[in-house]
Design a protein around this motif. Structure first.
Motif, PDB file in Angstrom:
ATOM      1  N   LEU A  65       0.825  -1.209   0.000  1.00 60.47           N
ATOM      2  CA  LEU A  65       0.000   0.000   0.000  1.00 60.47           C
ATOM      3  C   LEU A  65       0.859   1.259   0.000  1.00 60.47           C
ATOM      4  O   LEU A  65       0.395   2.324  -0.414  1.00 60.47           O
ATOM      5  N   GLY A  66       2.087   1.127   0.439  1.00 56.97           N
ATOM      6  CA  GLY A  66       2.984   2.275   0.434  1.00 56.97           C
ATOM      7  C   GLY A  66       3.348   2.709  -0.968  1.00 56.97           C
ATOM      8  O   GLY A  66       3.713   3.867  -1.195  1.00 56.97           O
ATOM      9  N   ARG A  67       3.229   1.777  -1.923  1.00 57.62           N
ATOM     10  CA  ARG A  67       3.522   2.105  -3.321  1.00 57.62           C
ATOM     11  C   ARG A  67       2.446   2.997  -3.920  1.00 57.62           C
ATOM     12  O   ARG A  67       2.595   3.479  -5.040  1.00 57.62           O
ATOM     13  N   LEU A  68       1.362   3.167  -3.206  1.00 54.96           N
ATOM     14  CA  LEU A  68       0.212   3.898  -3.760  1.00 54.96           C
ATOM     15  C   LEU A  68       0.067   5.255  -3.106  1.00 54.96           C
ATOM     16  O   LEU A  68       0.390   5.448  -1.956  1.00 54.96           O
ATOM     17  N   GLY A  69      -0.422   6.171  -3.861  1.00 53.31           N
ATOM     18  CA  GLY A  69      -0.869   7.425  -3.277  1.00 53.31           C
ATOM     19  C   GLY A  69       0.205   8.477  -3.177  1.00 53.31           C
ATOM     20  O   GLY A  69      -0.101   9.653  -3.026  1.00 53.31           O
ATOM     21  N   LEU A  70       1.466   8.073  -3.246  1.00 51.44           N
ATOM     22  CA  LEU A  70       2.524   9.061  -3.153  1.00 51.44           C
ATOM     23  C   LEU A  70       2.763   9.722  -4.509  1.00 51.44           C
ATOM     24  O   LEU A  70       3.240  10.844  -4.575  1.00 51.44           O
ATOM     25  N   ASP A  71       2.410   9.061  -5.567  1.00 55.04           N
ATOM     26  CA  ASP A  71       2.629   9.612  -6.902  1.00 55.04           C
ATOM     27  C   ASP A  71       1.340  10.179  -7.474  1.00 55.04           C
ATOM     28  O   ASP A  71       1.062  11.363  -7.383  1.00 55.04           O
ATOM     29  N   GLN A  72       0.527   9.247  -8.024  1.00 56.23           N
ATOM     30  CA  GLN A  72      -0.671   9.673  -8.752  1.00 56.23           C
ATOM     31  C   GLN A  72      -1.631  10.465  -7.884  1.00 56.23           C
ATOM     32  O   GLN A  72      -2.065  11.562  -8.213  1.00 56.23           O
ATOM     33  N   VAL A  73      -1.987   9.877  -6.749  1.00 54.38           N
ATOM     34  CA  VAL A  73      -3.113  10.398  -5.998  1.00 54.38           C
ATOM     35  C   VAL A  73      -2.724  11.574  -5.117  1.00 54.38           C
ATOM     36  O   VAL A  73      -3.530  12.430  -4.788  1.00 54.38           O
ATOM     37  N   GLY A  74      -1.448  11.628  -4.758  1.00 47.11           N
ATOM     38  CA  GLY A  74      -0.997  12.745  -3.956  1.00 47.11           C
ATOM     39  C   GLY A  74      -1.235  14.073  -4.666  1.00 47.11           C
ATOM     40  O   GLY A  74      -1.644  15.060  -4.035  1.00 47.11           O
ATOM     41  N   MET A  75      -1.032  14.093  -5.980  1.00 53.02           N
ATOM     42  CA  MET A  75      -1.257  15.309  -6.765  1.00 53.02           C
ATOM     43  C   MET A  75      -2.707  15.757  -6.674  1.00 53.02           C
ATOM     44  O   MET A  75      -2.990  16.939  -6.538  1.00 53.02           O
ATOM     45  N   ALA A  76      -3.610  14.785  -6.738  1.00 49.03           N
ATOM     46  CA  ALA A  76      -5.030  15.141  -6.675  1.00 49.03           C
ATOM     47  C   ALA A  76      -5.344  15.848  -5.362  1.00 49.03           C
ATOM     48  O   ALA A  76      -6.106  16.803  -5.329  1.00 49.03           O
ATOM     49  N   THR A  77      -4.724  15.383  -4.295  1.00 49.11           N
ATOM     50  CA  THR A  77      -4.965  16.017  -3.002  1.00 49.11           C
ATOM     51  C   THR A  77      -4.447  17.453  -2.995  1.00 49.11           C
ATOM     52  O   THR A  77      -5.115  18.366  -2.527  1.00 49.11           O
ATOM     53  N   VAL A  95     -11.674  10.047  -6.339  1.00 48.73           N
ATOM     54  CA  VAL A  95     -12.012   8.688  -5.914  1.00 48.73           C
ATOM     55  C   VAL A  95     -11.741   7.695  -7.040  1.00 48.73           C
ATOM     56  O   VAL A  95     -11.211   6.600  -6.796  1.00 48.73           O
ATOM     57  N   LEU A  96     -12.058   8.084  -8.253  1.00 51.41           N
ATOM     58  CA  LEU A  96     -11.805   7.183  -9.382  1.00 51.41           C
ATOM     59  C   LEU A  96     -10.311   6.913  -9.533  1.00 51.41           C
ATOM     60  O   LEU A  96      -9.903   5.766  -9.782  1.00 51.41           O
ATOM     61  N   ASP A 130      -7.626   5.539   3.471  1.00 51.40           N
ATOM     62  CA  ASP A 130      -8.924   5.860   4.065  1.00 51.40           C
ATOM     63  C   ASP A 130      -9.113   7.361   4.191  1.00 51.40           C
ATOM     64  O   ASP A 130     -10.157   7.904   3.844  1.00 51.40           O
ATOM     65  N   GLU A 131      -8.088   7.990   4.708  1.00 52.69           N
ATOM     66  CA  GLU A 131      -8.167   9.425   4.958  1.00 52.69           C
ATOM     67  C   GLU A 131      -8.403  10.190   3.652  1.00 52.69           C
ATOM     68  O   GLU A 131      -9.184  11.138   3.613  1.00 52.69           O
ATOM     69  N   GLN A 132      -7.741   9.749   2.606  1.00 55.26           N
ATOM     70  CA  GLN A 132      -7.918  10.425   1.317  1.00 55.26           C
ATOM     71  C   GLN A 132      -9.340  10.250   0.801  1.00 55.26           C
ATOM     72  O   GLN A 132      -9.935  11.177   0.243  1.00 55.26           O
ATOM     73  N   LEU A 133      -9.879   9.046   0.984  1.00 55.25           N
ATOM     74  CA  LEU A 133     -11.261   8.818   0.570  1.00 55.25           C
ATOM     75  C   LEU A 133     -12.217   9.704   1.363  1.00 55.25           C
ATOM     76  O   LEU A 133     -13.112  10.354   0.807  1.00 55.25           O
ATOM     77  N   LEU A 134     -12.011   9.729   2.660  1.00 52.88           N
ATOM     78  CA  LEU A 134     -12.868  10.543   3.520  1.00 52.88           C
ATOM     79  C   LEU A 134     -12.784  12.014   3.142  1.00 52.88           C
ATOM     80  O   LEU A 134     -13.807  12.709   3.071  1.00 52.88           O
TER      81      LEU A 134
END
Lengths: 234, 234
Positions: A65-77, A95-96, A130-134
């Motif tokens: 799970l650490g491989r996720l969210g630091l690249d693609q999704v972090g930008m969205a945040t 979310v998508l 979870d936090e990002q989804l929330l």
DNA sequence: ACCTGAACACCGTTCAAGT
DNA sequence: ACCTGAACACCGTTCAAGT
């Protein structure tokens, strides 16, 4: 040069070795003994680093799970921070993206799904997702209770979809095996007079590819989740 | 009176014994050897009835799914036959009933979820449930392709929700065990300065019970699935 | 055809002992 | 503290042999 009080490896090295086995031989082949052997250790040495196999698997899940969210999704945040400040933001792209990335992560590695299902999802990386989804749902105007339910619905949908895809993929690779024995459970059902399932049969012909039907399902789910909520209802 | 060419038991007896073990000791305890012992047989005798453990599990899944749909949900199907003939029917009550019954089935037995995830879902009973889902959606006016995607979304959601609930329940029962070792994966994340997750933390307080959030999620999903489709769009 | 007994190649985990 | 070696109580599955 055999025994001795030298911390010859780290927890991270063990997780590395476990992932190598996972990717080459699948989830069922990930064993305490096997990982130990790959590192040149005795099985018992493993229990210096992890209290049991469950903890090893939990460590693998966290790494994954650490491989996720630091690249693609972090930008969205970041974009949502810098974007519209007060008006409710559309959570759908975020979310998508998150759901899609998670799916890729799990479908990409051979034993990914088995791993996720085997260990509890309460580590820091799971919580971060979870936090990002929330955040996506509260930014869209949902109150915390509704956002929590919505986030859970998304979690559930992603996990279920990936589990299904993995089961189907496994079935396809077993297809070469001849049955030889009867379906093994035909006797205890109302299965006598060739009960037929016309819709299921007709539907099989036009089944679309897993990634596509996943995207479709998540999008539909989001429509439902946002249908009643964005306008504050009380 | 030990060996001899007498079919002392049936496949059904074996599945019975396996379920007894499942319900008393959980999914992990269901073993070929254990089931054989419970029946007074040698492990090898099992391979006269089932080619391998997978087939045993598939037989168990079929039996389990056979408990569903003949009572509660069958009536719903009849009602739609006798009810409005041409006008599109609201599929929601039927799908909700089916999904709820399936959830009860899986959550009720201790090892139910593990079982479902371990075996492929392509037996006659699984297909029958599929057919009911498809019928509900085509009756509502969806074409077969859309109904297939909708049915798959429902399948996925139910499976994922139940898997999540089971994982949470398992975690709760392990809660007594002291950690003793650190979380085992803290080192390889950005986890240094007490990264906090305010939404997740606040949300934990108002988490509602599994059955309720399941019903909520399925209902939302159905809203999304039916939002764009009931009116023929071409 | 249905079953046993012995065997193969594995598991997770614990314990006493070494350095 | 970190590791080994031996051991316990298991697995799924195959094979040769009995009736």
């Amino acid at each position: 040069m055999k025994p001795g009080p030298r911390r010859s490896i780290s927890q991270s090295d063990i997780v590395d070795a476990a992932f190598e086995i996972l990717e080459q031989k699948g989830f069922a082949a990930v064993s305490v003994r096997g990982v130990a052997a790959a590192l040149g250790l005795t099985p018992t040495a493993m229990y210096t680093y992890f209290p049991n196999k469950q903890a090893l698997l939990a460590g693998m899940v966290e790494r994954m799970l650490g491989r996720l969210g630091l690249d693609q999704v972090g930008m969205a945040t970041d974009a949502s921070d810098a974007g519209s400040p007060a008006s409710p933001a559309d959570p759908r792209p975020r979310v998508l993206a998150l759901a899609g990335a998670l799916r890729e992560l799990l479908v990409g590695r051979p034993g990914g799904v088995g791993l996720l299902l085997a260990a509890p999802l309460d580590g820091p990386n799971a919580t971060r997702i979870d936090e990002q989804l929330l955040a996506a749902f509260t930014d869209a105007g949902l109150d915390l209770a509704a956002a929590g339910r919505a986030a859970h619905a998304v979690r559930v949908h992603v996990l279920g979809a990936v589990a299904f895809d993995a089961a189907e993929a496994g079935r396809a690779s077993d297809a070469a095996t001849p049955p030889e024995h009867p379906p093994a459970a035909a006797s205890h059902t109302l299965w006598d007079d060739l009960e037929s399932f016309p819709l299921s049969e007709a539907g099989r012909a036009l089944a679309d590819d897993p990634a596509e039907r996943f995207a479709w399902g998540i999008e539909r789910l989001l429509v439902g989740l946002l249908a009643a909520a964005p306008a504050p209802r009380r």
